[in-house]
Motif scaffolding. Structure first.
Motif, PDB file in Angstrom:
ATOM      1  N   SER A 180      24.356  -6.486   8.370  1.00  0.00           N
ATOM      2  CA  SER A 180      25.266  -5.359   8.168  1.00  0.00           C
ATOM      3  C   SER A 180      25.121  -4.746   6.784  1.00  0.00           C
ATOM      4  N   ARG A 181      24.461  -5.448   5.873  1.00  0.00           N
ATOM      5  CA  ARG A 181      24.300  -4.959   4.498  1.00  0.00           C
ATOM      6  C   ARG A 181      22.908  -4.376   4.245  1.00  0.00           C
ATOM      7  N   LEU A 182      22.032  -4.462   5.207  1.00  0.00           N
ATOM      8  CA  LEU A 182      20.652  -4.042   4.978  1.00  0.00           C
ATOM      9  C   LEU A 182      20.503  -2.537   4.794  1.00  0.00           C
ATOM     10  N   HIS A 183      21.493  -1.778   5.235  1.00  0.00           N
ATOM     11  CA  HIS A 183      21.396  -0.322   5.121  1.00  0.00           C
ATOM     12  C   HIS A 183      22.374   0.241   4.103  1.00  0.00           C
ATOM     13  N   GLY A 184      23.080  -0.635   3.389  1.00  0.00           N
ATOM     14  CA  GLY A 184      23.953  -0.184   2.318  1.00  0.00           C
ATOM     15  C   GLY A 184      23.185  -0.129   1.010  1.00  0.00           C
ATOM     16  N   SER A 185      23.917  -0.111  -0.082  1.00  0.00           N
ATOM     17  CA  SER A 185      23.261  -0.055  -1.386  1.00  0.00           C
ATOM     18  C   SER A 185      22.684  -1.418  -1.746  1.00  0.00           C
ATOM     19  N   VAL A 186      21.665  -1.394  -2.600  1.00  0.00           N
ATOM     20  CA  VAL A 186      21.062  -2.641  -3.060  1.00  0.00           C
ATOM     21  C   VAL A 186      22.101  -3.486  -3.785  1.00  0.00           C
ATOM     22  N   ALA A 187      22.970  -2.839  -4.543  1.00  0.00           N
ATOM     23  CA  ALA A 187      24.003  -3.564  -5.290  1.00  0.00           C
ATOM     24  C   ALA A 187      24.979  -4.261  -4.353  1.00  0.00           C
ATOM     25  N   MET A 217      12.486  -1.267  14.019  1.00  0.00           N
ATOM     26  CA  MET A 217      11.660  -0.340  14.778  1.00  0.00           C
ATOM     27  C   MET A 217      11.554   1.022  14.101  1.00  0.00           C
ATOM     28  N   ALA A 218      12.509   1.340  13.210  1.00  0.00           N
ATOM     29  CA  ALA A 218      12.491   2.641  12.542  1.00  0.00           C
ATOM     30  C   ALA A 218      11.508   2.615  11.379  1.00  0.00           C
ATOM     31  N   VAL A 219      10.504   3.482  11.447  1.00  0.00           N
ATOM     32  CA  VAL A 219       9.458   3.508  10.414  1.00  0.00           C
ATOM     33  C   VAL A 219      10.060   3.715   9.035  1.00  0.00           C
ATOM     34  N   GLU A 220      11.070   4.573   8.940  1.00  0.00           N
ATOM     35  CA  GLU A 220      11.630   4.902   7.625  1.00  0.00           C
ATOM     36  C   GLU A 220      12.359   3.731   6.976  1.00  0.00           C
ATOM     37  N   ASP A 221      12.684   2.702   7.769  1.00  0.00           N
ATOM     38  CA  ASP A 221      13.408   1.550   7.218  1.00  0.00           C
ATOM     39  C   ASP A 221      12.492   0.451   6.707  1.00  0.00           C
ATOM     40  N   ARG A 222      11.200   0.540   6.991  1.00  0.00           N
ATOM     41  CA  ARG A 222      10.300  -0.556   6.623  1.00  0.00           C
ATOM     42  C   ARG A 222      10.219  -0.738   5.109  1.00  0.00           C
ATOM     43  N   GLU A 251       4.556  -3.586  14.581  1.00  0.00           N
ATOM     44  CA  GLU A 251       3.953  -2.777  13.524  1.00  0.00           C
ATOM     45  C   GLU A 251       4.707  -2.993  12.207  1.00  0.00           C
ATOM     46  N   SER A 252       6.027  -3.046  12.314  1.00  0.00           N
ATOM     47  CA  SER A 252       6.840  -3.255  11.122  1.00  0.00           C
ATOM     48  C   SER A 252       6.583  -4.633  10.522  1.00  0.00           C
ATOM     49  N   LEU A 253       6.460  -5.648  11.374  1.00  0.00           N
ATOM     50  CA  LEU A 253       6.122  -6.995  10.900  1.00  0.00           C
ATOM     51  C   LEU A 253       4.799  -6.973  10.143  1.00  0.00           C
ATOM     52  N   THR A 254       3.824  -6.328  10.726  1.00  0.00           N
ATOM     53  CA  THR A 254       2.517  -6.222  10.091  1.00  0.00           C
ATOM     54  C   THR A 254       2.621  -5.549   8.728  1.00  0.00           C
ATOM     55  N   ALA A 255       3.364  -4.441   8.677  1.00  0.00           N
ATOM     56  CA  ALA A 255       3.494  -3.688   7.427  1.00  0.00           C
ATOM     57  C   ALA A 255       4.202  -4.513   6.354  1.00  0.00           C
ATOM     58  N   LEU A 256       5.264  -5.210   6.737  1.00  0.00           N
ATOM     59  CA  LEU A 256       5.993  -6.038   5.773  1.00  0.00           C
ATOM     60  C   LEU A 256       5.111  -7.154   5.233  1.00  0.00           C
ATOM     61  N   LEU A 257       4.415  -7.826   6.124  1.00  0.00           N
ATOM     62  CA  LEU A 257       3.567  -8.937   5.691  1.00  0.00           C
ATOM     63  C   LEU A 257       2.426  -8.457   4.810  1.00  0.00           C
ATOM     64  N   ALA A 258       1.880  -7.277   5.109  1.00  0.00           N
ATOM     65  CA  ALA A 258       0.804  -6.736   4.297  1.00  0.00           C
ATOM     66  C   ALA A 258       1.278  -6.472   2.871  1.00  0.00           C
ATOM     67  N   ARG A 259       2.535  -6.059   2.720  1.00  0.00           N
ATOM     68  CA  ARG A 259       3.054  -5.799   1.387  1.00  0.00           C
ATOM     69  C   ARG A 259       3.491  -7.092   0.690  1.00  0.00           C
ATOM     70  N   LEU A 260       4.004  -8.049   1.464  1.00  0.00           N
ATOM     71  CA  LEU A 260       4.373  -9.333   0.866  1.00  0.00           C
ATOM     72  C   LEU A 260       3.141 -10.138   0.473  1.00  0.00           C
ATOM     73  N   ARG A 261       2.080 -10.002   1.255  1.00  0.00           N
ATOM     74  CA  ARG A 261       0.848 -10.739   1.031  1.00  0.00           C
ATOM     75  C   ARG A 261      -0.334  -9.766   0.899  1.00  0.00           C
ATOM     76  N   PRO A 262      -0.369  -8.965  -0.158  1.00  0.00           N
ATOM     77  CA  PRO A 262      -1.429  -7.949  -0.266  1.00  0.00           C
ATOM     78  C   PRO A 262      -2.836  -8.529  -0.338  1.00  0.00           C
ATOM     79  N   ASP A 263      -2.936  -9.773  -0.754  1.00  0.00           N
ATOM     80  CA  ASP A 263      -4.243 -10.415  -0.841  1.00  0.00           C
ATOM     81  C   ASP A 263      -4.526 -11.307   0.371  1.00  0.00           C
ATOM     82  N   GLY A 264      -3.699 -11.182   1.421  1.00  0.00           N
ATOM     83  CA  GLY A 264      -3.850 -12.044   2.584  1.00  0.00           C
ATOM     84  C   GLY A 264      -3.219 -13.396   2.354  1.00  0.00           C
ATOM     85  N   ALA A 265      -3.492 -14.320   3.259  1.00  0.00           N
ATOM     86  CA  ALA A 265      -2.912 -15.646   3.172  1.00  0.00           C
ATOM     87  C   ALA A 265      -3.439 -16.404   1.960  1.00  0.00           C
TER      88      ALA A 265
END
Length: 265
Positions: A180-187, A217-222, A251-265
């Motif tokens: 419920s907090r994922l779409h509010g402010s970071v603070a 599923m929403a691209v803008e939320d990734r 697709e979102s899972l892939t995108a998140l993991l690519a950014r969390l692990r930019p150098d791969g595993a």
């Protein structure tokens, strides 16, 4: 579909991060390194006895990354952890009550490296259910198996810090999905997470923290999911991602993991 999973599952990850949660401000470079080093858990919302999905996990997972199997899947009579074919990373099994670990079903959890207990809202509010007692019994079962107990709550149940204390006292890891907090402010997100962690550690100072996000599923939320992970990585010992078996979520899972692990595993 297998082809969909193979195409869009880039990595499935997770590991037990043994260092302490960072305290105080950390530099961008240190934050980036911690993002790359922190283990990730995948919580699939579908049957993972899927050769394509497991193959992706084996390809990209690190030694201590984990894939969670739901209790509905794990406690079918024929289920065995070894049959999944997970060669890298860990398999964690989710249970819904202590009876899941009875002797008759012990073969279903053999080989699991973690037990996950996230009671649903009905269990928490029911007068006939005692989540604190169940978590304590599961902790004994997990100890007998030689694996950690990962505990969590429905997002709404974390609003009661008494619930947090009840579940945290028996756990080795507290997984927090503040949906419920994922779409509010970071603070606002951080303030809630800090409050939950404080309540947990007042009851169990040694408990580790896993912050969970959603392969939306929403691209803008990734980008937002990744930004929240980066902004709060100093609070986390692990990260987690929930995903569904549809093209947009994978697709979102892939995108998140690519950014969390930019150098791969």
């Amino acid at each position: 579909m297998l082809t969909t999973v193979m195409k869009y599952c880039m990595a499935a990850v997770m590991m037990f991060f043994t260092g302490p949660v960072w305290s105080g401000p950390i530099s961008p470079s240190v934050r980036a390194e911690k993002i790359r080093a922190t283990p990730v858990t995948i919580y699939p919302g579908f049957d993972v006895r899927d050769a394509a999905f497991v193959a992706c996990f084996n390809r990209f997972a690190r030694t201590d990354d984990a894939l969670v199997i739901s209790h509905m899947e794990a406690f079918k009579g024929s289920f065995r952890v070894a049959d999944l074919g997970v060669a890298r990373g860990q398999v964690w099994v989710q249970v819904d009550r202590e009876a899941n670990l009875g002797q008759s079903l012990r073969k279903n959890v053999e080989g699991a490296r973690g037990i996950v207990f996230i009671p649903d809202r009905d269990q928490v509010v029911s007068k006939h259910s005692n989540v604190r007692r169940t978590a304590s019994q599961l902790a004994e079962e997990a100890k007998a198996l030689g694996v950690p107990l990962i505990v969590g709550l429905d997002d709404r149940d974390t609003w009661s810090l008494a619930n947090v204390a009840d579940i945290a006292r028996s756990g080795d890891v507290l997984t927090i999905c503040a949906s419920s907090r994922l779409h509010g402010s970071v603070a606002e997100y951080r303030a809630h997470i800090e409050k939950v962690i404080r309540a947990a550690r007042e009851e169990n100072p040694r408990i580790k923290v896993e912050l969970a996000f959603i392969a939306t599923m929403a691209v803008e939320d990734r980008a937002r999911m990744f930004d929240l992970a980066v902004a709060n990585i100093d609070l986390a010992d692990r990260l987690a991602i929930y995903c569904d078996n549809n093209q947009e979520s994978l697709e979102s899972l892939t995108a998140l993991l690519a950014r969390l692990r930019p150098d791969g595993a």
